[in-house]
Design a protein around this motif. Structure first.
Motif, PDB file in Angstrom:
ATOM      1  N   VAL A  60       0.815  -1.378  -0.069  1.00 11.38           N
ATOM      2  CA  VAL A  60      -0.039   0.082   0.063  1.00 11.38           C
ATOM      3  C   VAL A  60       0.937   1.121   0.095  1.00 11.38           C
ATOM      4  O   VAL A  60       0.710   2.192  -0.747  1.00 11.38           O
ATOM      5  CB  VAL A  60      -0.970  -0.043   1.292  1.00 11.38           C
ATOM      6  N   GLY A  64       2.309   2.137  -3.652  1.00 15.12           N
ATOM      7  CA  GLY A  64       1.652   3.559  -4.110  1.00 15.12           C
ATOM      8  C   GLY A  64       2.694   4.511  -4.251  1.00 15.12           C
ATOM      9  O   GLY A  64       2.394   5.310  -5.230  1.00 15.12           O
ATOM     10  N   TYR A  67       4.212   3.632  -7.722  1.00 12.80           N
ATOM     11  CA  TYR A  67       3.159   4.024  -8.883  1.00 12.80           C
ATOM     12  C   TYR A  67       3.125   5.461  -9.088  1.00 12.80           C
ATOM     13  O   TYR A  67       3.410   6.073 -10.047  1.00 12.80           O
ATOM     14  CB  TYR A  67       1.890   3.576  -8.187  1.00 12.80           C
ATOM     15  N   LYS A  68       3.349   6.232  -7.980  1.00  8.63           N
ATOM     16  CA  LYS A  68       3.397   7.769  -8.317  1.00  8.63           C
ATOM     17  C   LYS A  68       4.779   8.493  -8.631  1.00  8.63           C
ATOM     18  O   LYS A  68       4.747   9.338  -9.283  1.00  8.63           O
ATOM     19  CB  LYS A  68       2.815   8.446  -6.929  1.00  8.63           C
ATOM     20  N   THR A 292       3.785  -2.496  -9.578  1.00  7.42           N
ATOM     21  CA  THR A 292       3.398  -1.059  -9.612  1.00  7.42           C
ATOM     22  C   THR A 292       4.100  -0.248 -10.440  1.00  7.42           C
ATOM     23  O   THR A 292       3.591   0.697 -11.031  1.00  7.42           O
ATOM     24  CB  THR A 292       3.168  -0.359  -8.341  1.00  7.42           C
ATOM     25  N   ARG A 296       1.854   1.498 -13.844  1.00  3.52           N
ATOM     26  CA  ARG A 296       1.643   2.988 -14.018  1.00  3.52           C
ATOM     27  C   ARG A 296       1.588   3.091 -15.515  1.00  3.52           C
ATOM     28  O   ARG A 296       0.933   3.961 -16.099  1.00  3.52           O
ATOM     29  CB  ARG A 296       2.570   3.531 -13.528  1.00  3.52           C
ATOM     30  N   ASN A 303      -6.074   3.905  -8.301  1.00  9.14           N
ATOM     31  CA  ASN A 303      -5.760   4.404  -7.024  1.00  9.14           C
ATOM     32  C   ASN A 303      -4.526   4.011  -6.434  1.00  9.14           C
ATOM     33  O   ASN A 303      -4.087   2.677  -6.399  1.00  9.14           O
ATOM     34  CB  ASN A 303      -6.833   3.968  -5.878  1.00  9.14           C
ATOM     35  N   PRO A 304      -3.255   4.992  -6.022  1.00 13.00           N
ATOM     36  CA  PRO A 304      -2.250   4.384  -5.945  1.00 13.00           C
ATOM     37  C   PRO A 304      -2.034   3.102  -4.928  1.00 13.00           C
ATOM     38  O   PRO A 304      -1.300   2.329  -4.830  1.00 13.00           O
ATOM     39  CB  PRO A 304      -1.324   5.551  -5.507  1.00 13.00           C
ATOM     40  N   GLU A 305      -2.918   3.364  -3.869  1.00  8.99           N
ATOM     41  CA  GLU A 305      -2.959   2.202  -2.693  1.00  8.99           C
ATOM     42  C   GLU A 305      -3.467   1.095  -3.254  1.00  8.99           C
ATOM     43  O   GLU A 305      -3.147  -0.173  -2.626  1.00  8.99           O
ATOM     44  CB  GLU A 305      -3.852   3.009  -1.592  1.00  8.99           C
ATOM     45  N   GLN A 306      -4.347   0.951  -4.267  1.00 11.13           N
ATOM     46  CA  GLN A 306      -4.611  -0.260  -4.841  1.00 11.13           C
ATOM     47  C   GLN A 306      -4.062  -0.634  -6.088  1.00 11.13           C
ATOM     48  O   GLN A 306      -4.305  -1.563  -6.683  1.00 11.13           O
ATOM     49  CB  GLN A 306      -6.058  -0.161  -4.951  1.00 11.13           C
ATOM     50  N   ALA A 307      -2.965   0.009  -6.502  1.00 12.43           N
ATOM     51  CA  ALA A 307      -2.386   0.076  -7.494  1.00 12.43           C
ATOM     52  C   ALA A 307      -1.735  -1.636  -7.892  1.00 12.43           C
ATOM     53  O   ALA A 307      -1.776  -2.224  -8.851  1.00 12.43           O
ATOM     54  CB  ALA A 307      -1.369   0.730  -8.095  1.00 12.43           C
TER      55      ALA A 307
END
Length: 580
Positions: A60, A64, A67-68, A292, A296, A303-307
């Motif tokens: 998470v 996340g 991912y970001k 993740t 991307r 949603n980054p937390e669910q990526a």
């Protein structure tokens, strides 16, 4: 998840409970319950230590972040490997050489009863929050996999899936049960099995995602700008240095890790255990953050937390989603069970036996430890339900780690080597950090009492705009500075040092082969075999990714044969030594 996925996930949960029940009958003494009798193999201790740093919150928070922001997440997580390498060289062997059975015993001897009670209750609160974050992170990842029919008692009315609250409660209950029943042996061996499941699932997802996007070159070409920068404006080189220091103290001084160094057979194995943690954390972030990073490219609006879980279900065939769910559970179960066991042991020895019933029998201590595991487990499940009110998982994980770990654990680590520092260091370091933290994080932030004082406005603005740097100064630089001053001013040999030196070290002089226990190796072989069998069934029931599945089956069976062969060799050596 499909029906087959639920079967795979259910089999894993049953296997975990079965391990707890199996080791229930091996706990004859409280030492078995809380330090594995000092007989844990170094590789079991190392894999367990690696999994203790790992959790679903890793997916998470760091998933996340990857991912970001890209591979800056790899930079941060490789700091764990650097920290574990240093801790292995300087600290791990020292814990085993002390001759204590638990870290709390060392604190009691070195700094006194008041200090050990302070550590137990403050660290217990700190680690309950950390474990609760992990449990919350697990629920966030798993619930999108589990749609339920309308009106189902476990359904969230807002999403139509399993509710986060029920996921936290049910999965937390399973972890509490096997930890309570099987003690540290169950924690260690479930960690090893969980490492196998986690590694298998993540590598499979990475392979399928790379195939899906057209290979590594395609990822590089389609990545956003700065996606491959090692640092960024928020996570700078200064932050990475501080993060290495924080986790050096964590791996070297946190009770969950110290317990693993104590549980092995000798000083050399304690060092090897830490080096294994280091090697895994220097290599593995590239693998388990890859999904993740790649996702991307596939879906930049997730949603980054669910990526992470979204990336997995994009490519996994029927059945393997259930194994990924098992892997996510395993990551969290490892961290939570470690904290349950180590603090149940601390409460059993340093609270119940030391303060309530010094003459308690071994059987009574085991049952007190189990009861403590249940109580601690209930508390962390309750806190996990409240995590959304704390600002989210990432905010909780990073802030608490920076501000709390070093001020609390630095005196304990320092006291392993310095003969002159006293219990005063515990109170001065913690008190100074808390006071400065309250002033800077409370009074100078927006809305604080000193934020608008005319001659302090510029300083207040700096504090508000440099939160990460302020955290590092409070949580890392200040404790080291204060501890250094205390060291310079201390004189003579502290009484606590003499008490620790008076312990007769429990040095193992027998050859390792003569005390070899084949149980851990057999559990690994069985776990590999069952995983391979599940993948064969999945390959037979679906044509999707059949070739890749069978390749993984071959790899699993090959590893199982290697472990089995090594096990037979060690058993032969044990028999020869026995005849001598």
């Amino acid at each position: 998840m499909s029906f087959l996925d639920y079967i795979v996930f259910g089999l894993y949960l049953l296997g975990t409970l079965g391990l707890g029940a199996f080791f229930y009958f091996r706990n004859k003494t409280s030492k078995d319950m809380f330090s594995a009798g000092g007989e844990a193999p170094w590789w079991v201790s190392g894999l367990s230590g690696f999994m203790t740093l790992f959790s679903a919150a890793t997916f998470v928070v760091w998933g996340g972040l990857a991912y970001k922001h890209g591979i800056v997440a790899l930079s941060i997580n490789m700091c764990y490997g650097i920290a574990a390498l240093a801790a292995g060289y300087f600290i791990a062997g020292r814990w085993k050489a002390l001759g204590v059975d638990t870290p709390s015993e060392y604190i009691s001897l070195r700094f006194g009863d008041a200090a050990v009670q302070f550590y137990i209750w403050v660290m217990l609160a700190f680690r309950i929050v950390g474990s609760a974050v992990s449990l919350y992170g697990l629920a966030v990842l798993l619930v999108p996999l589990m749609p339920l029919s309308d009106g189902h008692i476990l359904q969230s009315e807002e999403t139509g899936f399993l509710s986060v609250e029920w996921a936290i409660f049910l999965l937390g209950l399973i972890v509490v049960f096997y930890t309570m029943a099987g003690g540290l042996w169950a924690v260690l061996m479930t960690d090893v099995v969980q490492f196998i499941i986690l590694s298998l699932s993540v590598v499979f997802v990475v392979v399928l995602l790379l195939i899906d996007v057209g290979g590594i070159n395609s990822v590089i070409e389609r990545a956003p700008p700065q996606f491959f920068d090692l640092v960024n404006d928020e996570f700078t080189w200064y932050f990475l240095v501080a993060w290495c220091l924080i986790n050096f103290v964590t791996v070297g001084g946190e009770w969950a890790f110290a317990q693993r160094f104590i549980s092995v057979r000798n000083v050399g194995e304690a060092k090897k255990s830490a080096y294994l943690i280091s090697a895994l954390y220097l290599v593995s972030p590239v693998i388990w953050l890859a999904p993740t990073l790649i996702y991307r490219i596939v879906n930049p609006d997730a949603n980054p937390e669910q990526a992470y879980i979204l990336a997995s279900i994009t490519v996994l065939p029927v059945g393997m989603v259930g194994m990924m769910a098992a892997a996510l559970f395993s990551a969290t179960a490892s961290m939570v069970s470690s904290q349950l066991n180590v603090f149940a042991g601390a409460l059993t020895y340093q609270f119940y036996q030391a303060r309530i019933k010094p003459a308690a029998s071994e059987a009574e201590l085991i049952w007190v430890g189990r009861f403590a595991s249940v109580i601690i487990g209930a508390l962390l499940i309750g806190i996990a339900l409240l995590i959304p009110n704390f600002g989210g998982a990432a905010k909780v994980v990073i802030s608490k780690a920076i501000l709390i770990v070093v001020p609390l654990m630095l005196p304990a680590v320092w006291g392993l080597f310095s003969s002159s520092i006293s219990s005063r260091s515990v109170w001065v370091v913690a008190g100074t950090s808390v006071f400065v933290g309250v002033v800077l994080k409370g009074l100078f932030l927006e809305g604080g009492l000193l934020a608008e004082v005319e001659y302090l406005v510029n300083f207040s603005h700096w504090v508000q705009n440099s939160q990460r740097l302020v955290d590092i100064l409070i949580g890392v630089v200040l404790p080291i500075f204060v501890m250094s001053i205390l060291q310079i001013r201390s004189k003579g040999v502290d009484e606590g040092w003499r008490r620790v030196e008076a312990i007769e070290p429990k040095i193992e002089t027998r050859p390792i082969a003569s005390i070899y226990d084949s149980t851990p190796a057999w559990i690994v072989v069985i776990a590999l075999g069952v995983s391979a069998a599940i993948m064969i069934v999945i390959a037979l029931l679906t044509e999707e990714n059949r070739r890749e599945l069978m390749v993984f089956v071959g790899v699993l069976l090959a590893i199982g044969l290697i472990v089995l062969r090594s096990n037979f060799k060690m058993n032969d050596a044990k028999q020869k030594l026995t005849r001598l």
